[in-house]
Motif scaffolding. Structure first.
Motif, PDB file in Angstrom:
ATOM      1  N   TYR A 224       3.989  15.394  25.804  1.00  0.00           N
ATOM      2  CA  TYR A 224       5.249  15.326  26.529  1.00  0.00           C
ATOM      3  C   TYR A 224       5.855  16.725  26.673  1.00  0.00           C
ATOM      4  N   PRO A 225       6.618  16.963  27.730  1.00  0.00           N
ATOM      5  CA  PRO A 225       7.259  18.272  27.905  1.00  0.00           C
ATOM      6  C   PRO A 225       8.515  18.388  27.055  1.00  0.00           C
ATOM      7  N   THR A 226       8.998  19.625  26.929  1.00  0.00           N
ATOM      8  CA  THR A 226      10.287  19.898  26.311  1.00  0.00           C
ATOM      9  C   THR A 226      11.268  20.222  27.428  1.00  0.00           C
ATOM     10  N   TYR A 227      12.495  19.753  27.295  1.00  0.00           N
ATOM     11  CA  TYR A 227      13.496  19.943  28.345  1.00  0.00           C
ATOM     12  C   TYR A 227      14.605  20.870  27.880  1.00  0.00           C
ATOM     13  N   PHE A 228      15.079  21.681  28.813  1.00  0.00           N
ATOM     14  CA  PHE A 228      16.307  22.440  28.607  1.00  0.00           C
ATOM     15  C   PHE A 228      17.096  22.322  29.901  1.00  0.00           C
ATOM     16  N   PHE A 229      18.012  21.366  29.914  1.00  0.00           N
ATOM     17  CA  PHE A 229      18.698  20.957  31.134  1.00  0.00           C
ATOM     18  C   PHE A 229      17.644  20.472  32.137  1.00  0.00           C
ATOM     19  N   THR A 230      17.599  21.055  33.337  1.00  0.00           N
ATOM     20  CA  THR A 230      16.620  20.609  34.331  1.00  0.00           C
ATOM     21  C   THR A 230      15.285  21.335  34.203  1.00  0.00           C
ATOM     22  N   LEU A 231      15.220  22.308  33.289  1.00  0.00           N
ATOM     23  CA  LEU A 231      13.972  23.046  33.086  1.00  0.00           C
ATOM     24  C   LEU A 231      13.006  22.199  32.269  1.00  0.00           C
ATOM     25  N   GLU A 232      11.822  21.996  32.789  1.00  0.00           N
ATOM     26  CA  GLU A 232      10.802  21.192  32.115  1.00  0.00           C
ATOM     27  C   GLU A 232       9.674  22.110  31.654  1.00  0.00           C
ATOM     28  N   ILE A 233       9.515  22.228  30.339  1.00  0.00           N
ATOM     29  CA  ILE A 233       8.513  23.123  29.758  1.00  0.00           C
ATOM     30  C   ILE A 233       7.321  22.298  29.304  1.00  0.00           C
TER      31      ILE A 233
END
Length: 287
Positions: A224-233
């Motif tokens: 699964y990705p990591t999120y920072f607001f709308t940023l999907e890492i």
């Protein structure tokens, strides 16, 4: 699943309210500080309101299938945390009322002093504390939401965004501690109390590093990705069953250790102030 702007706005609202609460709590004039205390109390009551909202989802009665026997304790944990938030919120509202009647100005320099923390340390401390407290029930509930629920990912976006920010604030605080020396503990404390206070502080720092790191690694190994607001890492490595090990630490071992350590930290400060009458115990960070 794509990130919408709604959950990012919710995360931003929590962050802004946390920063403003910390700012007002450490303002010069007592009435503004009382307003900060009022915001802190309303924040606790907001957790109670949120809990009442999730009761209507039916997820507490019919959560995602348990992965371990410890998962069955999650509804009880949420009930306990909501009860604590209710009592704390009411106490803070009373404290705000009393604080508003004070005429004691608070003169805080930017850096720490010998006997108390400065403005920067207090801002980082209280902002981190408020965000960390918000992370706990959100994370517990997010792990209970069935995977086919439409709002499941929304909770994870908020949870992960706050987690990334808490980790960043911790790094900033560790850097600030190298620039501005922490004040000495109250001289009235016994040698054993000095040692335990130091150990608890070290353990809290370790926990605030371990919890977000294990969460990130667990998520990445899960694919699964990591999120920072709308940023999907996206994950930096492939899926692996190692997520089970990291998940055991992030979801079970570390949270229960955190409850014990954080509880000891809070109870110790209250004991020094109300029972031992060490006036400087709380004033180092709140007065």
């Amino acid at each position: 699943m794509a990130v919408s702007h709604g959950e990012s706005w919710i995360a931003l609202a929590i962050i802004v309210s946390s920063v403003l609460t910390a700012w007002f709590m450490n303002y010069r004039t007592p009435k503004v500080r009382a307003f900060g205390t009022l915001l802190a109390g309303l924040g606790c009551l907001a957790i109670v309101l949120w809990f009442a909202t999730i009761l209507g989802t039916g997820i507490l009665d019919n959560p995602k299938p348990n992965q371990t026997p410890m998962d069955s304790a999650k509804p009880a944990l949420l009930w306990m945390q909501a009860s604590i938030a209710l009592v704390t919120g009411l106490m803070l509202l009373i404290a705000a009322y009393r604080q508003a009647k004070s005429d004691e100005a608070l003169e805080l320099p930017i850096e720490n002093q010998i006997d108390r923390y400065g403005f920067v340390s207090r801002m980082i401390h209280w902002t981190t504390a408020i965000l960390f407290i918000a992370l706990i029930p959100i994370g517990i509930f997010a792990s209970m939401i069935p995977e086919d629920s439409w709002f499941r990912n929304h909770y994870y976006v908020v949870h992960k965004t706050l987690g990334v920010l808490v980790f960043a604030l911790l790094i900033i605080r560790l850097f600030w501690n190298t620039r501005s020396k922490r004040p000495a503990l109250d001289a009235s404390l016994k040698p054993a109390e000095h040692r335990w206070a130091h150990r608890v502080h070290i353990l809290l720092y370790m926990m605030m590093i371990a919890v977000p790191v294990t969460g990130y690694v667990m998520t990445s190994f899960h694919g699964y990705p990591t999120y920072f607001f709308t940023l999907e890492i996206e994950p930096f490595w492939g899926k692996s069953d190692a997520y089970i090990i990291w998940g055991t630490f992030h979801k079970y071992i570390l949270p229960y250790l955190l409850y014990v350590i954080l509880g000891a930290h809070i109870l110790g400060a209250l004991k020094h102030h109300f029972i031992d009458k060490h006036d400087g115990a709380l004033k180092r960070m709140v007065g």
